[in-house]
Scaffold this motif. Structure first.
Motif, PDB file in Angstrom:
ATOM      1  N   THR A   1       0.840  -1.196   0.000  1.00 20.75           N
ATOM      2  CA  THR A   1       0.000   0.000   0.000  1.00 20.75           C
ATOM      3  C   THR A   1       0.874   1.244   0.000  1.00 20.75           C
ATOM      4  OG1 THR A   1      -1.704  -1.182   1.261  1.00 20.75           O
ATOM      5  CG2 THR A   1      -1.834   1.215   1.224  1.00 20.75           C
ATOM      6  N   VAL A   2       0.581   2.158  -0.912  1.00 24.25           N
ATOM      7  CA  VAL A   2       1.273   3.442  -0.982  1.00 24.25           C
ATOM      8  C   VAL A   2       0.228   4.535  -0.798  1.00 24.25           C
ATOM      9  CG1 VAL A   2       2.753   4.962  -2.340  1.00 24.25           C
ATOM     10  CG2 VAL A   2       2.971   2.473  -2.573  1.00 24.25           C
ATOM     11  N   GLY A   3       0.258   5.200   0.352  1.00 20.19           N
ATOM     12  CA  GLY A   3      -0.779   6.187   0.626  1.00 20.19           C
ATOM     13  C   GLY A   3      -2.139   5.504   0.690  1.00 20.19           C
ATOM     14  N   ASP A   4      -3.057   5.916  -0.213  1.00 15.12           N
ATOM     15  CA  ASP A   4      -4.388   5.320  -0.230  1.00 15.12           C
ATOM     16  C   ASP A   4      -4.577   4.347  -1.391  1.00 15.12           C
ATOM     17  OD1 ASP A   4      -4.334   7.130  -2.294  1.00 15.12           O
ATOM     18  OD2 ASP A   4      -6.191   8.164  -1.750  1.00 15.12           O
ATOM     19  N   ARG A   5      -3.497   3.966  -2.063  1.00 15.20           N
ATOM     20  CA  ARG A   5      -3.575   3.018  -3.175  1.00 15.20           C
ATOM     21  C   ARG A   5      -2.823   1.743  -2.804  1.00 15.20           C
ATOM     22  NH1 ARG A   5      -5.174   5.835  -7.856  1.00 15.20           N
ATOM     23  NH2 ARG A   5      -6.350   7.649  -7.093  1.00 15.20           N
ATOM     24  N   HIS A   6      -3.252   0.614  -3.371  1.00 15.78           N
ATOM     25  CA  HIS A   6      -2.558  -0.634  -3.067  1.00 15.78           C
ATOM     26  C   HIS A   6      -2.507  -1.524  -4.300  1.00 15.78           C
ATOM     27  CE1 HIS A   6      -6.782  -2.005  -2.362  1.00 15.78           C
ATOM     28  NE2 HIS A   6      -6.319  -3.130  -2.909  1.00 15.78           N
ATOM     29  N   VAL A   7      -1.579  -2.457  -4.272  1.00 17.29           N
ATOM     30  CA  VAL A   7      -1.440  -3.460  -5.313  1.00 17.29           C
ATOM     31  C   VAL A   7      -1.214  -4.807  -4.639  1.00 17.29           C
ATOM     32  CG1 VAL A   7       1.057  -3.065  -5.528  1.00 17.29           C
ATOM     33  CG2 VAL A   7      -0.200  -4.093  -7.429  1.00 17.29           C
ATOM     34  N   ASP A   8      -1.857  -5.847  -5.167  1.00 16.73           N
ATOM     35  CA  ASP A   8      -1.748  -7.186  -4.593  1.00 16.73           C
ATOM     36  C   ASP A   8      -0.856  -8.075  -5.448  1.00 16.73           C
ATOM     37  OD1 ASP A   8      -3.442  -6.593  -2.474  1.00 16.73           O
ATOM     38  OD2 ASP A   8      -5.243  -7.175  -3.586  1.00 16.73           O
ATOM     39  N   GLY A   9      -0.128  -8.967  -4.792  1.00 20.63           N
ATOM     40  CA  GLY A   9       0.743  -9.900  -5.494  1.00 20.63           C
ATOM     41  C   GLY A   9       0.963 -11.135  -4.636  1.00 20.63           C
ATOM     42  N   ARG A  10       2.067 -11.800  -4.875  1.00 22.12           N
ATOM     43  CA  ARG A  10       2.399 -12.983  -4.089  1.00 22.12           C
ATOM     44  C   ARG A  10       3.911 -13.087  -3.969  1.00 22.12           C
ATOM     45  NH1 ARG A  10       1.778 -18.353  -7.940  1.00 22.12           N
ATOM     46  NH2 ARG A  10       3.234 -17.684  -9.556  1.00 22.12           N
ATOM     47  N   ILE A  11       4.359 -13.868  -3.008  1.00 24.26           N
ATOM     48  CA  ILE A  11       5.786 -14.097  -2.823  1.00 24.26           C
ATOM     49  C   ILE A  11       6.255 -15.120  -3.864  1.00 24.26           C
ATOM     50  CG2 ILE A  11       7.543 -15.042  -1.282  1.00 24.26           C
ATOM     51  CD1 ILE A  11       6.591 -12.284  -0.470  1.00 24.26           C
ATOM     52  N   GLU A  12       7.245 -14.726  -4.657  1.00 27.84           N
ATOM     53  CA  GLU A  12       7.785 -15.612  -5.681  1.00 27.84           C
ATOM     54  C   GLU A  12       8.925 -16.462  -5.109  1.00 27.84           C
ATOM     55  OE1 GLU A  12       6.468 -15.998  -8.538  1.00 27.84           O
ATOM     56  OE2 GLU A  12       5.054 -14.321  -8.509  1.00 27.84           O
ATOM     57  N   ALA A  13       9.193 -17.561  -5.771  1.00 29.97           N
ATOM     58  CA  ALA A  13      10.178 -18.524  -5.276  1.00 29.97           C
ATOM     59  C   ALA A  13      11.596 -18.164  -5.708  1.00 29.97           C
ATOM     60  CB  ALA A  13       9.833 -19.919  -5.783  1.00 29.97           C
ATOM     61  N   THR A  14      12.538 -18.432  -4.805  1.00 31.89           N
ATOM     62  CA  THR A  14      13.967 -18.385  -5.115  1.00 31.89           C
ATOM     63  C   THR A  14      14.563 -19.719  -4.652  1.00 31.89           C
ATOM     64  OG1 THR A  14      14.559 -17.355  -2.990  1.00 31.89           O
ATOM     65  CG2 THR A  14      14.038 -15.876  -4.827  1.00 31.89           C
ATOM     66  N   THR A  15      15.856 -19.869  -4.765  1.00 29.55           N
ATOM     67  CA  THR A  15      16.449 -21.172  -4.445  1.00 29.55           C
ATOM     68  C   THR A  15      16.727 -21.363  -2.966  1.00 29.55           C
ATOM     69  OG1 THR A  15      18.691 -20.343  -4.837  1.00 29.55           O
ATOM     70  CG2 THR A  15      17.526 -21.287  -6.722  1.00 29.55           C
ATOM     71  N   ALA A  16      16.811 -20.251  -2.211  1.00 27.43           N
ATOM     72  CA  ALA A  16      17.162 -20.367  -0.791  1.00 27.43           C
ATOM     73  C   ALA A  16      16.707 -19.110  -0.055  1.00 27.43           C
ATOM     74  CB  ALA A  16      18.672 -20.565  -0.628  1.00 27.43           C
ATOM     75  N   TRP A  17      16.786 -19.171   1.280  1.00 23.25           N
ATOM     76  CA  TRP A  17      16.362 -18.029   2.090  1.00 23.25           C
ATOM     77  C   TRP A  17      17.277 -16.827   1.928  1.00 23.25           C
ATOM     78  CZ3 TRP A  17      11.629 -18.046   3.760  1.00 23.25           C
ATOM     79  CH2 TRP A  17      11.004 -19.242   4.111  1.00 23.25           C
ATOM     80  N   ASP A  18      18.486 -17.024   1.400  1.00 25.34           N
ATOM     81  CA  ASP A  18      19.393 -15.896   1.186  1.00 25.34           C
ATOM     82  C   ASP A  18      19.645 -15.639  -0.296  1.00 25.34           C
ATOM     83  OD1 ASP A  18      20.869 -18.154   0.670  1.00 25.34           O
ATOM     84  OD2 ASP A  18      22.582 -17.595   1.947  1.00 25.34           O
ATOM     85  N   ASP A  19      18.811 -16.212  -1.171  1.00 22.98           N
ATOM     86  CA  ASP A  19      18.900 -15.979  -2.614  1.00 22.98           C
ATOM     87  C   ASP A  19      17.839 -14.942  -2.987  1.00 22.98           C
ATOM     88  OD1 ASP A  19      19.258 -16.147  -5.387  1.00 22.98           O
ATOM     89  OD2 ASP A  19      17.815 -17.794  -5.537  1.00 22.98           O
ATOM     90  N   PHE A  20      18.238 -13.677  -2.999  1.00 28.59           N
ATOM     91  CA  PHE A  20      17.273 -12.592  -3.178  1.00 28.59           C
ATOM     92  C   PHE A  20      17.084 -12.248  -4.651  1.00 28.59           C
ATOM     93  CE2 PHE A  20      18.493 -12.215   1.201  1.00 28.59           C
ATOM     94  CZ  PHE A  20      17.322 -11.827   1.830  1.00 28.59           C
ATOM     95  N   GLY A  21      15.830 -12.070  -5.027  1.00 24.52           N
ATOM     96  CA  GLY A  21      15.487 -11.642  -6.372  1.00 24.52           C
ATOM     97  C   GLY A  21      14.634 -10.386  -6.318  1.00 24.52           C
TER      98      GLY A  21
END
Length: 211
Positions: free
Chosen positions: A133-153
């Motif tokens: 949410t930014v101010g009074d607007r929002h966007v919905d999504g989902r958490i995407e997969a990576t290979t590990a907990w420290d593999d950031f995308g």
């Protein structure tokens, strides 16, 4: 706590924002601060805490980058960690669906913005629905997969049409209970879109793996 040789409480150790050094606060000052807070209503306390938040600003390209170290945790379980590239700050242990992360940022111009999330989450635990949410607007999504907990995308969440400028609150929240934990969070980015066709989910692939 800091005690003297007689076991009396004389101070309190506090870490600086950089987490690389500490200061010792005299206990008399701590007591005075606590007593003043106890006499103040909750909304005033929240406003004072908000005043100490770092306000993100766009760079020369207009990119608004909000790093984990500048986020304010709103909840009980979120934990600050250092799993990012070169030991950068991240947020993890996001097991409570009611927790969220909040940033403050300055929106300099209205328009369409591509909202991106920098996160890490193994395939077996990915897919938790999220909302930004930014101010009074929002966007919905989902958490995407990576290979590990420290593999950031870096992943596209969606496009927002912002019509107001100034300092805004930006909140990242979970919309459902995660399988284990929502994700490890490195930050959020807002990219201004100059062309109406930019940011179309059907024409713009998700990107990941950028460190």
């Amino acid at each position: 706590p800091v005690v003297d040789l007689d076991g009396r409480l004389v101070g309190w150790i506090a870490a600086k924002r950089s987490r690389t050094s500490m200061v010792v606060l005299p206990w008399s000052r701590v007591e005075d601060a606590v007593s003043r807070i106890s006499r103040t209503d909750g909304e005033t306390v929240r406003a004072r805490l908000d005043a100490y938040r770092v306000v993100g600003t766009p760079d020369r390209r207009g990119l608004l980058r909000l790093d984990a170290e500048d986020a304010y945790p709103d909840g009980t379980e979120l934990r600050r960690e250092r799993l990012g590239p070169e030991g950068r700050t991240t947020w993890g242990n996001w097991t409570n669906v009611d927790d969220s992360l909040v940033w403050s940022a300055r929106i300099d111009s209205p328009g369409r913005w591509l909202v991106q999330l920098r996160s890490a989450c193994p395939t077996a635990h990915a897919g938790t629905p999220i909302r930004i949410t930014v101010g009074d607007r929002h966007v919905d999504g989902r958490i995407e997969a990576t290979t590990a907990w420290d593999d950031f995308g870096r992943f596209d969440v969606g496009v927002l049409e912002l019509t107001t400028t100034g300092v805004a609150s930006i909140r990242l929240e979970s919309r459902a209970r995660p399988r284990r934990t929502v994700a490890n969070i490195l930050g959020i980015e807002l990219r201004p879109l100059r062309d109406r066709s930019e940011g179309d989910p059907e024409r713009r692939p998700r990107r990941r793996g950028e460190r």
